[in-house]
Design an enzyme around this catalytic site. Structure first.
Site, PDB file in Angstrom:
ATOM      1  N   ASN A  42      30.802  44.111  40.598  1.00  0.00           N
ATOM      2  CA  ASN A  42      30.627  42.931  39.941  1.00  0.00           C
ATOM      3  C   ASN A  42      29.115  42.575  39.847  1.00  0.00           C
ATOM      4  O   ASN A  42      28.422  42.767  40.822  1.00  0.00           O
ATOM      5  CB  ASN A  42      31.551  41.668  40.366  1.00  0.00           C
ATOM      6  CG  ASN A  42      31.529  41.496  41.749  1.00  0.00           C
ATOM      7  OD1 ASN A  42      31.079  42.494  42.747  1.00  0.00           O
ATOM      8  ND2 ASN A  42      31.410  40.035  42.291  1.00  0.00           N
ATOM      9  N   ILE A  43      28.798  42.083  38.643  1.00  0.00           N
ATOM     10  CA  ILE A  43      27.488  41.746  38.420  1.00  0.00           C
ATOM     11  C   ILE A  43      27.447  40.395  37.869  1.00  0.00           C
ATOM     12  O   ILE A  43      28.049  40.041  36.808  1.00  0.00           O
ATOM     13  CB  ILE A  43      26.668  42.812  37.332  1.00  0.00           C
ATOM     14  CG1 ILE A  43      26.704  44.038  37.942  1.00  0.00           C
ATOM     15  CG2 ILE A  43      25.358  42.194  37.072  1.00  0.00           C
ATOM     16  CD1 ILE A  43      26.494  45.045  36.815  1.00  0.00           C
ATOM     17  N   GLU A  44      26.686  39.305  38.708  1.00  0.00           N
ATOM     18  CA  GLU A  44      26.940  38.118  38.402  1.00  0.00           C
ATOM     19  C   GLU A  44      25.580  37.396  37.600  1.00  0.00           C
ATOM     20  O   GLU A  44      24.915  38.382  37.368  1.00  0.00           O
ATOM     21  CB  GLU A  44      27.447  37.248  39.619  1.00  0.00           C
ATOM     22  CG  GLU A  44      28.838  37.540  40.124  1.00  0.00           C
ATOM     23  CD  GLU A  44      28.963  36.748  41.252  1.00  0.00           C
ATOM     24  OE1 GLU A  44      28.162  35.966  41.725  1.00  0.00           O
ATOM     25  OE2 GLU A  44      30.186  36.582  41.573  1.00  0.00           O
ATOM     26  N   CYS A  53      32.869  41.578  35.976  1.00  0.00           N
ATOM     27  CA  CYS A  53      34.041  42.068  37.086  1.00  0.00           C
ATOM     28  C   CYS A  53      33.785  43.780  37.267  1.00  0.00           C
ATOM     29  O   CYS A  53      33.302  44.489  36.386  1.00  0.00           O
ATOM     30  CB  CYS A  53      35.281  41.816  36.551  1.00  0.00           C
ATOM     31  SG  CYS A  53      35.966  40.330  36.556  1.00  0.00           S
ATOM     32  N   GLU A  55      35.682  46.026  37.689  1.00  0.00           N
ATOM     33  CA  GLU A  55      36.703  47.048  36.914  1.00  0.00           C
ATOM     34  C   GLU A  55      35.980  47.211  35.611  1.00  0.00           C
ATOM     35  O   GLU A  55      35.871  48.469  34.759  1.00  0.00           O
ATOM     36  CB  GLU A  55      38.008  46.723  36.722  1.00  0.00           C
ATOM     37  CG  GLU A  55      38.813  46.391  38.284  1.00  0.00           C
ATOM     38  CD  GLU A  55      38.450  44.808  38.701  1.00  0.00           C
ATOM     39  OE1 GLU A  55      37.492  44.249  38.619  1.00  0.00           O
ATOM     40  OE2 GLU A  55      39.435  44.367  39.080  1.00  0.00           O
ATOM     41  N   CYS A  87      41.719  41.066  37.640  1.00  0.00           N
ATOM     42  CA  CYS A  87      42.029  39.625  36.679  1.00  0.00           C
ATOM     43  C   CYS A  87      42.490  40.257  35.305  1.00  0.00           C
ATOM     44  O   CYS A  87      42.522  41.124  35.042  1.00  0.00           O
ATOM     45  CB  CYS A  87      40.453  39.145  36.655  1.00  0.00           C
ATOM     46  SG  CYS A  87      39.473  39.677  35.426  1.00  0.00           S
ATOM     47  N   CYS A  90      40.268  42.071  33.125  1.00  0.00           N
ATOM     48  CA  CYS A  90      40.196  43.548  33.456  1.00  0.00           C
ATOM     49  C   CYS A  90      41.302  44.446  33.374  1.00  0.00           C
ATOM     50  O   CYS A  90      41.172  45.512  32.868  1.00  0.00           O
ATOM     51  CB  CYS A  90      39.996  43.618  34.906  1.00  0.00           C
ATOM     52  SG  CYS A  90      38.116  43.113  35.310  1.00  0.00           S
TER      53      CYS A  90
HETATM   54  N1  THU Z   1      35.834  39.781  40.203  1.00  0.00           N
HETATM   55  C1  THU Z   1      35.971  41.227  39.890  1.00  0.00           C
HETATM   56  O1  THU Z   1      34.891  42.095  40.069  1.00  0.00           O
HETATM   57  N2  THU Z   1      37.105  41.701  39.421  1.00  0.00           N
HETATM   58  C2  THU Z   1      38.323  41.112  39.596  1.00  0.00           C
HETATM   59  O2  THU Z   1      39.241  41.733  39.208  1.00  0.00           O
HETATM   60  C3  THU Z   1      38.364  39.616  39.874  1.00  0.00           C
HETATM   61  C4  THU Z   1      37.081  39.058  40.183  1.00  0.00           C
HETATM   62  C5  THU Z   1      34.447  39.242  40.519  1.00  0.00           C
HETATM   63  C6  THU Z   1      33.988  38.196  39.532  1.00  0.00           C
HETATM   64  C7  THU Z   1      33.262  37.443  40.398  1.00  0.00           C
HETATM   65  O3  THU Z   1      31.756  38.046  40.317  1.00  0.00           O
HETATM   66  C8  THU Z   1      33.731  37.263  41.579  1.00  0.00           C
HETATM   67  O4  THU Z   1      34.754  38.436  41.639  1.00  0.00           O
HETATM   68  C9  THU Z   1      34.540  36.132  41.876  1.00  0.00           C
HETATM   69  O5  THU Z   1      35.433  35.600  40.979  1.00  0.00           O
END
Ligand code: THU
Length: 134
Positions: A42-44, A53, A55, A87, A90
């Site tokens: 994940n890259i915020e 996310c 995936e 999620c 994804c």
């Molecule tokens: N996140 C994912 O990378 N994949 C998911 O299926 C659920 C959530 C990440 C998004 C965010 O950076 C962090 O988890 C918290 O929600």
């Protein structure tokens, strides 16, 4: 590439997470029919809602490399005590690549002590996808 290797790849990917805001490091690893593996994390963003996310990043990498099917299994890891499932967004993104190649991948939801394996079709029943448009 065994399931154990795939899980290890997802965990390694999570170590590269850029998640300074949620501090929730996620890793994903996609396994293809030819044995290749593509990972994502994940890259915020300082604009919180723009987070990508793990995936989705993995699918984007795979499709940018030209893959259009053959998705057999996906491992997803999170930092919590329980396995996480992808999620909703994804699930839809994974479904695009899966449906293009006519597969229904195993989704390995990986926790520290347990792995829960479910089919993508169980996580996203009656999916809308490329086949819906033709
Ligand atoms: N996140 C994912 O990378 N994949 C998911 O299926 C659920 C959530 C990440 C998004 C965010 O950076 C962090 O988890 C918290 O929600």
């Amino acid at each position: 590439m065994t399931d154990t290797d795939l899980i290890a790849a997802a965990r390694t990917a999570a170590e590269r997470s850029y998640s300074p805001y949620s501090k929730f490091a996620v890793g994903a690893a996609l396994r293809f029919a030819d044995g290749s593996v593509v990972t994502g994390t994940n890259i915020e963003n300082a604009s919180y809602g723009l987070a990508l996310c793990a995936e989705t990043v993995a699918v984007a990498k795979a499709m940018a490399d030209g893959r259009r099917g053959g998705l057999e299994a996906v491992a997803v890891t999170g930092p919590g005590a329980e396995p996480i499932t992808p999620c909703g967004r994804c699930r839809q993104v994974l479904n695009e690549l899966a449906q293009l190649g006519g597969t229904d991948p195993d989704i390995l939801c990986v926790g520290p002590d347990a792995v829960r394996t479910v089919k993508l079709s169980a996580l996203l029943p009656d999916a809308f996808g490329p086949a819906s448009l033709v």
